[in-house]
Design a protein around this motif. Structure first.
Motif, PDB file in Angstrom:
ATOM      1  N   ALA A  22      -0.900  -4.800  19.284  1.00  0.00           N
ATOM      2  CA  ALA A  22      -0.965  -5.871  18.289  1.00  0.00           C
ATOM      3  C   ALA A  22      -2.375  -6.434  18.239  1.00  0.00           C
ATOM      4  N   VAL A  23      -2.756  -6.853  17.046  1.00  0.00           N
ATOM      5  CA  VAL A  23      -4.016  -7.562  16.836  1.00  0.00           C
ATOM      6  C   VAL A  23      -3.686  -8.821  16.063  1.00  0.00           C
ATOM      7  N   PRO A  24      -4.008 -10.012  16.588  1.00  0.00           N
ATOM      8  CA  PRO A  24      -3.655 -11.264  15.910  1.00  0.00           C
ATOM      9  C   PRO A  24      -4.113 -11.289  14.451  1.00  0.00           C
ATOM     10  N   GLY A  25      -3.197 -11.689  13.584  1.00  0.00           N
ATOM     11  CA  GLY A  25      -3.513 -11.807  12.166  1.00  0.00           C
ATOM     12  C   GLY A  25      -3.254 -10.555  11.355  1.00  0.00           C
ATOM     13  N   TRP A  26      -2.818  -9.478  12.022  1.00  0.00           N
ATOM     14  CA  TRP A  26      -2.582  -8.214  11.330  1.00  0.00           C
ATOM     15  C   TRP A  26      -1.139  -7.746  11.505  1.00  0.00           C
ATOM     16  N   ALA A  27      -0.561  -7.209  10.430  1.00  0.00           N
ATOM     17  CA  ALA A  27       0.734  -6.548  10.529  1.00  0.00           C
ATOM     18  C   ALA A  27       0.515  -5.132  11.066  1.00  0.00           C
ATOM     19  N   VAL A  28       1.455  -4.638  11.854  1.00  0.00           N
ATOM     20  CA  VAL A  28       1.358  -3.296  12.416  1.00  0.00           C
ATOM     21  C   VAL A  28       2.458  -2.422  11.822  1.00  0.00           C
ATOM     22  N   LYS A  29       2.043  -1.332  11.192  1.00  0.00           N
ATOM     23  CA  LYS A  29       3.004  -0.368  10.650  1.00  0.00           C
ATOM     24  C   LYS A  29       2.921   0.890  11.504  1.00  0.00           C
ATOM     25  N   ARG A  30       3.948   1.132  12.294  1.00  0.00           N
ATOM     26  CA  ARG A  30       3.990   2.313  13.157  1.00  0.00           C
ATOM     27  C   ARG A  30       4.559   3.478  12.339  1.00  0.00           C
ATOM     28  N   VAL A  31       3.697   4.428  12.010  1.00  0.00           N
ATOM     29  CA  VAL A  31       4.057   5.508  11.087  1.00  0.00           C
ATOM     30  C   VAL A  31       4.760   6.641  11.837  1.00  0.00           C
ATOM     31  N   ASP A  32       5.935   7.019  11.360  1.00  0.00           N
ATOM     32  CA  ASP A  32       6.664   8.165  11.899  1.00  0.00           C
ATOM     33  C   ASP A  32       6.146   9.424  11.207  1.00  0.00           C
ATOM     34  N   LEU A  33       5.312  10.175  11.876  1.00  0.00           N
ATOM     35  CA  LEU A  33       4.733  11.366  11.261  1.00  0.00           C
ATOM     36  C   LEU A  33       5.763  12.458  11.018  1.00  0.00           C
ATOM     37  N   TRP A  34       6.835  12.453  11.809  1.00  0.00           N
ATOM     38  CA  TRP A  34       7.816  13.534  11.686  1.00  0.00           C
ATOM     39  C   TRP A  34       8.559  13.503  10.364  1.00  0.00           C
ATOM     40  N   ARG A  35       8.651  12.344   9.729  1.00  0.00           N
ATOM     41  CA  ARG A  35       9.361  12.280   8.453  1.00  0.00           C
ATOM     42  C   ARG A  35       8.631  13.072   7.369  1.00  0.00           C
ATOM     43  N   PHE A  36       7.330  13.282   7.534  1.00  0.00           N
ATOM     44  CA  PHE A  36       6.585  14.041   6.540  1.00  0.00           C
ATOM     45  C   PHE A  36       6.885  15.542   6.621  1.00  0.00           C
ATOM     46  N   LEU A  37       7.422  15.978   7.756  1.00  0.00           N
ATOM     47  CA  LEU A  37       7.745  17.395   7.950  1.00  0.00           C
ATOM     48  C   LEU A  37       9.246  17.641   7.994  1.00  0.00           C
ATOM     49  N   ALA A  38      10.034  16.631   7.695  1.00  0.00           N
ATOM     50  CA  ALA A  38      11.482  16.736   7.875  1.00  0.00           C
ATOM     51  C   ALA A  38      12.138  17.694   6.886  1.00  0.00           C
ATOM     52  N   CYS A  39      11.563  17.823   5.699  1.00  0.00           N
ATOM     53  CA  CYS A  39      12.231  18.653   4.689  1.00  0.00           C
ATOM     54  C   CYS A  39      11.531  19.965   4.438  1.00  0.00           C
ATOM     55  N   CYS A  40      10.206  19.977   4.595  1.00  0.00           N
ATOM     56  CA  CYS A  40       9.469  21.166   4.174  1.00  0.00           C
ATOM     57  C   CYS A  40       8.063  21.143   4.769  1.00  0.00           C
ATOM     58  N   PRO A  41       7.366  22.264   4.711  1.00  0.00           N
ATOM     59  CA  PRO A  41       6.002  22.294   5.225  1.00  0.00           C
ATOM     60  C   PRO A  41       5.097  21.326   4.456  1.00  0.00           C
ATOM     61  N   MET A  42       4.034  20.867   5.112  1.00  0.00           N
ATOM     62  CA  MET A  42       3.057  19.980   4.484  1.00  0.00           C
ATOM     63  C   MET A  42       1.695  20.228   5.115  1.00  0.00           C
ATOM     64  N   THR A  43       0.710  20.535   4.300  1.00  0.00           N
ATOM     65  CA  THR A  43      -0.634  20.734   4.820  1.00  0.00           C
ATOM     66  C   THR A  43      -1.264  19.399   5.201  1.00  0.00           C
ATOM     67  N   MET A  44      -2.360  19.454   5.925  1.00  0.00           N
ATOM     68  CA  MET A  44      -3.044  18.229   6.315  1.00  0.00           C
ATOM     69  C   MET A  44      -3.626  17.477   5.120  1.00  0.00           C
ATOM     70  N   PRO A  45      -4.276  18.140   4.153  1.00  0.00           N
ATOM     71  CA  PRO A  45      -4.713  17.401   2.959  1.00  0.00           C
ATOM     72  C   PRO A  45      -3.553  16.789   2.183  1.00  0.00           C
ATOM     73  N   GLU A  46      -2.425  17.489   2.108  1.00  0.00           N
ATOM     74  CA  GLU A  46      -1.248  16.925   1.428  1.00  0.00           C
ATOM     75  C   GLU A  46      -0.760  15.688   2.158  1.00  0.00           C
ATOM     76  N   PHE A  47      -0.790  15.720   3.491  1.00  0.00           N
ATOM     77  CA  PHE A  47      -0.408  14.531   4.244  1.00  0.00           C
ATOM     78  C   PHE A  47      -1.339  13.371   3.907  1.00  0.00           C
ATOM     79  N   GLY A  48      -2.638  13.641   3.878  1.00  0.00           N
ATOM     80  CA  GLY A  48      -3.593  12.582   3.578  1.00  0.00           C
ATOM     81  C   GLY A  48      -3.314  11.923   2.248  1.00  0.00           C
ATOM     82  N   ARG A  49      -3.008  12.722   1.250  1.00  0.00           N
ATOM     83  CA  ARG A  49      -2.714  12.152  -0.070  1.00  0.00           C
ATOM     84  C   ARG A  49      -1.415  11.358  -0.057  1.00  0.00           C
ATOM     85  N   ALA A  50      -0.411  11.849   0.671  1.00  0.00           N
ATOM     86  CA  ALA A  50       0.877  11.143   0.738  1.00  0.00           C
ATOM     87  C   ALA A  50       0.727   9.792   1.432  1.00  0.00           C
ATOM     88  N   LEU A  51      -0.019   9.766   2.545  1.00  0.00           N
ATOM     89  CA  LEU A  51      -0.216   8.493   3.249  1.00  0.00           C
ATOM     90  C   LEU A  51      -1.011   7.524   2.388  1.00  0.00           C
TER      91      LEU A  51
END
Length: 235
Positions: A22-51
């Motif tokens: 935690a950092v005071p004054g900031w919200a923390v969003k803990r990203v589940d990376l596995w959800r991006f691969l749950a249905c189908c393959p995803m390249t690293m550039p595709e991940f970047g655009r999705a995030l």
């Protein structure tokens, strides 16, 4: 709240790894990376655009924080026009520069994928944590076998061997970057020293006494350093 810290875990990790950060004054969003691969393959550039698309929908300042594999994925978000005001990257590798190295890495990661998908999960985790780069850290990964399919897919889609070298593109990152490594992680500290020379606004912090897993090897120091960095870039 000043904004949101988007925290990306490492390989064989999970969003819950960032609990306690935690950092005071900031919200923390803990990203589940596995959800991006749950249905189908995803390249690293595709991940970047999705995030980036997700981050654009959130109000306030947006800060990307990534560890190891998550930091490599974060580089792809930073290089794909994201809405990032700053980034904290912990021990990423911008890329292997020879095809021979990349081919060897793909072969090795294919073996890890096979072990993750069909081997005994406890044996897989034990072997993963025993790697020399991780052995200097006290923390051990305990991800559930529920994610074995996504983990296996990540060793293919997000393998360092599948990543185009990003060294020549680091100068395109427009936001301030805090690049973090551990004092006992000589290989990644050397990579960090080289990387920050290419960044427009980058600084290297080497965490005293830490290994590869800086946020968990030195949690208090890491949170303090990130807080100081955000105060500087936000002023």
């Amino acid at each position: 709240m000043k904004g949101t810290l988007w925290c990306l875990h490492g390989a064989v990790g999970q969003a819950a790894d960032w609990q306690g950060f935690a950092v005071p004054g900031w919200a923390v969003k803990r990203v589940d990376l596995w959800r991006f691969l749950a249905c189908c393959p995803m390249t690293m550039p595709e991940f970047g655009r999705a995030l980036n698309e997700e981050a654009r929908a959130v109000e306030g300042k947006q800060v990307l924080i990534g560890y190891s594999m998550g930091a490599r994925l974060g580089l792809h978000a930073l290089l794909n026009g994201g809405p990032w005001d700053a980034a904290v990257l912990v021990a990423p590798n911008p890329g292997l520069e020879s095809e021979v190295e990349r081919a060897a890495r793909r072969e090795g990661d294919a073996e890890w994928a096979s072990r993750a998908l069909s081997g005994e999960w406890a044996d897989f985790l034990e072997a993963w944590n025993a790697q020399p780069v991780l052995a200097a850290s006290d923390r051990r990964q305990g991800l559930s076998a529920h994610f074995r399919r996504e983990v296996a897919r990540s060793f293919i889609d997000w393998s360092l061997g599948a990543q185009e070298p990003l060294w020549g593109r680091l100068g395109e990152i427009g936001c301030p970057v805090l690049w973090c490594t551990g004092e006992r992680d000589g290989k990644f500290t050397a990579l960090g020293e080289r990387a920050v020379r290419s960044l427009k606004d980058g600084e290297l912090w080497v965490a005293p006494g830490a290994g590869h897993r800086v946020p968990w090897d030195a949690p208090a120091a890491f949170q303090q350093r990130v807080g100081e960095f955000l105060e500087r870039v936000g002023s």
